[in-house]
Design a protein around this motif. Structure first.
Motif, PDB file in Angstrom:
ATOM      1  N   SER A 205       8.477   8.483  -5.091  1.00 43.03           N
ATOM      2  CA  SER A 205       9.935   8.415  -5.176  1.00 43.03           C
ATOM      3  C   SER A 205      10.451   9.279  -6.308  1.00 43.03           C
TER       4      SER A 205
ATOM      5  N   ASP B 209      12.715   8.945   1.806  1.00 43.19           N
ATOM      6  CA  ASP B 209      11.866   8.138   0.930  1.00 43.19           C
ATOM      7  C   ASP B 209      11.542   6.809   1.613  1.00 43.19           C
ATOM      8  N   GLU B 210      10.405   6.729   2.226  1.00 40.27           N
ATOM      9  CA  GLU B 210       9.975   5.524   2.943  1.00 40.27           C
ATOM     10  C   GLU B 210      11.093   4.953   3.810  1.00 40.27           C
TER      11      GLU B 210
END
Ligand SMILES: Nc1ncnc2c1ncn2[C@@H]1O[C@H](COP(=O)(O)OP(=O)(O)OP(=O)(O)O)[C@@H](O)[C@H]1O
Ligand SMILES: Nc1ncnc2c1ncn2[C@@H]1O[C@H](COP(=O)(O)OP(=O)(O)OP(=O)(O)O)[C@@H](O)[C@H]1O
Ligand code: MOO
Ligand SMILES: [Mg+2]
Ligand SMILES: [Mg+2]
Lengths: 232, 359, 231, 232, 359
Positions: free
Chosen positions: E38, E157-158
């Motif tokens: 991240s 991000d995920e």
């Protein structure tokens, strides 16, 4: 130049009295403030809007009117005053009355601040505490209260600052008797009534501003620290 | 200890109408999102008020709309574990753990604090604050907190859902230990098949607010009728005893006469555990295959074949009294000429089971 | 001993000086609470712990007398005052009569007074202007303050070109000059009555009240610009 | 009994003026209030505590002192007043001055309320808007502002209520010119100064309380509705 | 389009020190929790300021500590998709979608709104408010919002981490379509093996703030050295072409000469797609097994054998030029006498691949 040297004994007395009045006003209004804020934040009951309105009254009314209402209620002839007088509780013309006036004037600010913090507390944490066996009161004392501390502190300091500055209701309710009910603001008023009293008035203004600022800054710093500790 | 639940509750457009009995062990509420699992937990915990029905724990009435009886959550003594651990952020782990203890009745038989801390492996966290814990650590503390309140039962609403695979794998064994080592019944919500398979003693399948099926875990999960719902769950659960550990890292287990080789399980010889064999990991062979890498080749009898709507079929097998499920293609069913009563072989890779099916 | 005096705010400094003198002479202590006469009167009605009340007008004293809140026997008319027209800085004197061209002198400014229907100094001022026939010309140009000192401050700060205040106020503020004094017959007599509060059995009341009319007090009052009623 | 019949024309004027003053005080203090609240909530700068203190000053000081300070600053002879007078902006003895006084007295309450709402806005939403190409200002206008609307509304109504009740600073700064600067509180004060004026004063108190209460209740209801719409 | 990243950043006790180049396609940042994934996204998006380094997109400097250049996020035009969709709660879906459009430069070639809405299947949601959407719907809208801002690149991000399996399965194909149908490079964070396998063109493996390995997805994921990290990821990726669909619900695919039968894939004949074959789903046989349910039996050559620390071993296979991985037990390696260069058979159940490996 020492503070005592700079201030006359009567002025010094006013500073001390104001501190006492504001401190007591703040401390004494915390419990009812928390209760009312909690009720407004969490309970749905018929008189909710009325209660909310009542709490805000002192903000809306000219302070002199609030002072008169206090005088009519808590004066010796007033319904509550007449009730309390025989058992030794007197507000009118005592520093306690100044504290009462200051507390009532600051109450809306206190309740608002606390109410907002309570609304920010996740009820799920309170539910969790209940499933662990805690009674409503225990949940409040062990979970809600610690979590609202930053907001409580901010509200209390705001109330304190307001109490330090309260004038209209105070002078109307408890008059302006040096050493007994003459607070900083009433002393400032008295000086402003006197030709050439401006210098003295300004001295007292500086002191009252300094005290309130100090309280504000300290509370901000402290509240931030508390909030950081609680941040999940 | 038996929990007896019967609830009717209208929540907006949704109607919950369920009745089931949760015997000792882990009762898993299983069902798709929105089927009403959390609503049941809330009602049992006393955090919501059903319109009608009752909740009884071992005959004690926790609530009953008929008699108007209503115990508030704090008086129910049901340790509740939420998806979001709900630790108290202003308390250290130690104080979180201690929270419920003081409210427990004097005569409640609480677990010793040290044992709980030990069992959950949270001894090193005691002085920490919740915000500094990882998600998995948080859940372990939440479990400990619930246990130390001396609950008569545990309620757990998807306690692992917010965790990633690694964390899930870290927590699941703790629930298994609760099930196996403690005498506290657990009502456990999950829509993850692997969890259900590993934990459940009893499964309650919910669908749109209604109970679709209740029964012993092995039966419900091995039922081809029910498994397409949570397709991953299809599979069998074998109770097996650890026979021995081989030096090459494999463990030998015995499931009612079936010999299984699995990657080393963390139990001593003699211990029993359950193995979840997913239907899609089972291959079928008409003749015993040789020279293959799969270590487990089991003689089985075809009990039933259920053709799916798609290309798949689910074959129920009897393996020495154990139930096994195999998901294969319809083409294979035809090619192999499978029929009920036929004797064939089930092939099972050791590593397939290893992933998360042993507990 | 101690005596608590509730006094009209406009008596300010001067009464404190008198009280100091009294303390020096007798060794007793005097507590003075200054506020608007109306506030004090209402507080006395509600049982305020005052021993002596000095009002800035007769109306409130009369109300208290009718309520039996003061001791009628002790009541005296203590001081008189006069009303002046003031301007910022050293003012050019002018006769205050019907010929006074107030609007011209105001220009686009306002006339500072205390509340003309509520506060004594304002009530007297309105009466005087009406008598002189000057009221209508300036009625909508009057900036009214909650007390007479605030009107004085407006002129002292130069915000108002003219103001009507007590002579005693004007004398104490160096930044204003007196344009002229209103004729005494243009308004009701300005009298500060004093009385002991009913129910106060403070033995010092009489002593203090008579001290107020005594020679030492007289010197201080007259030095500040007050008149004594008995003179 | 109609309202116009119940109130004299001058009283009626005071009601209308008070509404005008309070409305303008509230509206005009919103932009600076939002700016200051945003700065206090989101920026870390050296004078932060000083700014916070300054904003709170009107709460701490006796209103009369605030009024004098305003007079000395914004009066015709005052530094700011002298600057503005030539360009046609006058506060002294105008209703605009009453609005200024009310705005300054209510400012701390407004800023507090807005600041708390801003602190409750998730900066991640603002970040998301930035990654979509929005400038700081656009982010504020399109994301932050709509999200703080409930708090903004609450703060504005609180400020409005306070402005309706403001007396000390107003009368000191702009005095009391009927039709120009005679607000409800000054009218109430005037009635209380004369013997027997209580009945009239009470009439006006009732009106001012009714207006403020109405505003409070409406704002609560409206804020709740807004908040419900925003709840994610 | 190439993203060139080089960053040094100290975050508390953590140091990020990475450099990599992301070519066209999907570059997946892969690594365990806390490895700094991240942090990289934040720095690339301009939401944090690295201490040192640069970020360049196709030669344009987005930031460079040496020259002091720093473009604010709004000027970077990198569409960013977060784990929590971060939809604007006060706007309808339509207004959320439109948000970035007005800020895009006039000459930016934006995707047609209708095509995006269509591709993401959110046409029916346009009037809804974010709070009424399911998690999966939210993410689809977030993707659309990012796309409609005419980004030069996507950062994600995920985006699936907060979703349950069913939702994940629902969203993943949209990212695949982005990859396959649009010309926008994507930097994608994940620690879920299946996602990585299905999406990645390039994989950047992070560990403790450092790049452990960068390379084409097939190479990195098929590398026995790297796979134990995210054990589930071990496996092969085959590019395959749909040959035909059989009436019994199976699809026939061709991967460089390998014929595969899989449950029906949602592509027309002629289309190419990638298949993730997990190592643990591959069984090995020395002789071609017969009469079994598995439909795919592929002749392969053993390329390398890597013995694990435990009971397992990872066997790299060459299947007609394609790379395959098989995870079997060390015992089987020994029993079968496997050796490099040996010609054997890989057995693959059609349904194993079906689960989530086809994209
Ligand atoms: N207070 C409520 N008001 C209106 N609808 C509600 C309320 N609580 C729950 N519902 C609805 O009831 C249904 C069941 O919700 P519930 O949370 O029990 O499902 P669940 O099985 O736990 O789902 P999940 O697996 O997503 O957690 C849902 O459709 C939900 O929207
Ligand atoms: N602002 C910060 N201050 C201190 N430490 C930070 C900060 N931001 C990130 N970190 C630390 O940097 C490390 C990397 O964090 P990062 O969020 O980039 O990891 P990640 O790979 O995205 O992990 P995850 O898979 O859990 O999302 C973590 O140890 C984290 O605690
Ligand atoms: O002293 Mo007064 O009561 O302001 O006229
Ligand atoms: Mg749920
Ligand atoms: Mg991350």
């Amino acid at each position: 130049m020492t503070l005592t040297g700079w201030l006359g004994p009567e002025e010094w007395q006013a500073v001390a009295l104001s501190l006492k009045v504001a401190t007591w006003a703040t401390l004494a209004s915390l419990p009812p403030g928390i209760l009312v804020a909690y009720a407004l934040a969490r309970w749905r009951f018929p008189g909710r809007h009325v209660l909310n309105g009542l709490v805000h009254l002192p903000l809306i009314l000219p302070p002199v009117v609030t002072g008169y209402l206090l005088l009519l209620t808590f004066g010796r002839q007033g319904p509550v005053g007449a009730l309390l007088d025989p058992i030794g509780i007197t507000f009118a013309f005592r520093w306690t009355g100044a504290a009462l006036a200051a507390a009532i004037m600051a109450f809306p600010l206190l309740v608002r601040a606390i109410r907002l913090s309570i609304e920010a507390v996740d009820p799920k944490l309170e539910e969790a505490a209940a499933t662990l066996g805690a009674s409503r009161l225990r949940v409040f004392v062990t979970i809600t209260l610690p979590l609202i501390l930053p907001g409580l502190l901010a509200g209390a300091i705001l109330a304190f600052a307001k109490a330090m500055g309260e004038f209209g209701a105070t002078i109307t309710f408890v008059s302006n008797i040096p050493g007994q009910t003459q607070t900083l603001p009433t002393a400032i008023y008295a000086f402003l009534q006197v030709p050439g009293g401006e210098a003295s008035a300004i001295r007292l203004v500086v002191i009252s501003v300094a005290i309130a600022m100090l309280a504000l800054v300290l509370s901000e710093v402290f509240a931030q620290r508390l909030a950081r500790r609680l941040r999940q | 200890m038996t929990l007896d639940v019967s609830l009717t509750q209208t929540l907006g457009a949704f109607t919950l109408d369920v009745a089931f009995t949760a015997p000792a062990g882990v009762t898993v509420l299983f069902g798709p999102s929105g089927s009403g699992k959390s609503s049941v937990i809330q009602a049992v915990a006393g955090l919501s008020r059903p319109d009608k029905g009752h909740v009884k724990l071992d005959g004690e009435v926790l609530m009953d709309s008929a008699s108007g009886r209503w115990l508030p959550p704090r008086a129910r003594r049901l340790g509740t574990i939420f998806q979001d651990a709900r630790l108290f952020p202003h308390m250290s782990v130690a104080r979180n753990l201690a929270y419920g203890t003081r409210f427990a009745p004097r005569d409640a038989v609480a677990l010793p604090r040290d044992r709980v801390i030990d069992m959950l492996g949270i001894g090193d966290l005691l002085e920490r604050r919740p915000h500094s814990l990882s998600g998995g650590e948080k859940q372990r503390v939440a479990i400990g907190r619930a246990l130390l309140a001396a609950p008569r039962m545990l309620l757990a609403d998807e306690p692992l859902a917010a965790l990633d695979e690694a964390r899930k794998a870290e927590i699941l064994p703790y629930f298994e230990r609760l099930r196996d080592e403690l005498d506290i019944p657990i009502l456990y919500v999950s829509h993850a098949a692997a969890e259900v398979a590993r934990l459940a003693t009893t499964v309650v399948v919910l669908e749109q607010g209604r109970v679709r099926r209740v029964g012993p875990a092995a039966e419900v999960l091995g039922d081809p009728e029910i498994t397409p719902m949570g397709s991953g769950a299809a599979g069998a659960m074998l109770e097996a005893r650890v026979v021995t550990h081989h030096p090459d890292g494999l463990s030998e287990l015995d499931a009612d006469g079936l010999r299984l080789l699995l990657p080393r399980v963390a139990r001593d010889p003699g211990a029993t555990l359950r193995i979840h064999v997913e239907a899609q990991d089972v291959m079928l062979a008409r003749r015993r295959p040789e020279d293959i890498s799969a270590l487990n080749v089991l003689p089985v009898t075809v009990r039933s074949i259920r053709m799916g709507d798609g290309p798949g079929a689910l074959v129920q097998l009897d393996a020495g009294g154990n139930l096994l499920l195999a998901r294969i293609t319809r083409r294979s069913v035809a090619a192999m000429g499978l029929a009920e009563g036929q004797e064939i072989f089930a092939v099972l890779k050791a590593v397939s089971v290893a992933r998360d099916g042993v507990g | 001993g101690q005596v608590t005096v509730f006094a009209a705010a406009s008596l300010g400094e001067v009464l404190r000086d008198v009280a100091d003198r009294f303390e020096d002479e007798t060794g007793h202590e005097v507590l003075v609470s200054f506020a608007g006469s109306s506030v004090l009167a209402r507080q006395i009605q509600q049982g305020a712990p005052a021993d002596v009340f000095i009002s800035a007008n007769r109306d409130w004293m009369r109300v208290l007398a009718e309520d039996g809140a003061i001791d009628p026997d002790s009541r005296i008319d203590l001081l008189t005052n006069s009303l002046v027209l003031i301007a910022p800085g050293p003012a050019t004197p002018a006769p205050i009569d019907k010929t006074l061209d107030l609007p011209a002198r105001l220009g686009d400014g306002v006339l500072a007074m205390a509340l003309v229907d509520a506060v004594p100094a304002g009530i007297y001022g309105k009466a005087a202007l009406t008598t002189l026939g000057l009221w209508d010309a300036v009625a909508d140009r009057i900036a009214q303050t909650d007390n007479v000192r605030a009107a004085l401050a407006l002129v002292a700060a130069g915000e108002a070109p003219l103001g009507i205040v007590y002579a005693t106020d004007a004398a104490a503020e160096p930044r204003v000059g007196v344009v002229g004094t209103f004729p005494a017959d243009s308004h009701p007599r300005i009298v500060y009555p004093a009385a002991a509060v009913a129910g106060s059995d403070n033995p010092l009341n009489d002593e203090f009240l008579s001290f107020l009319t005594g020679p030492e007090a007289r010197d201080i009052f007259t030095a500040a610009g007050f008149g004594m009623v008995d003179s």
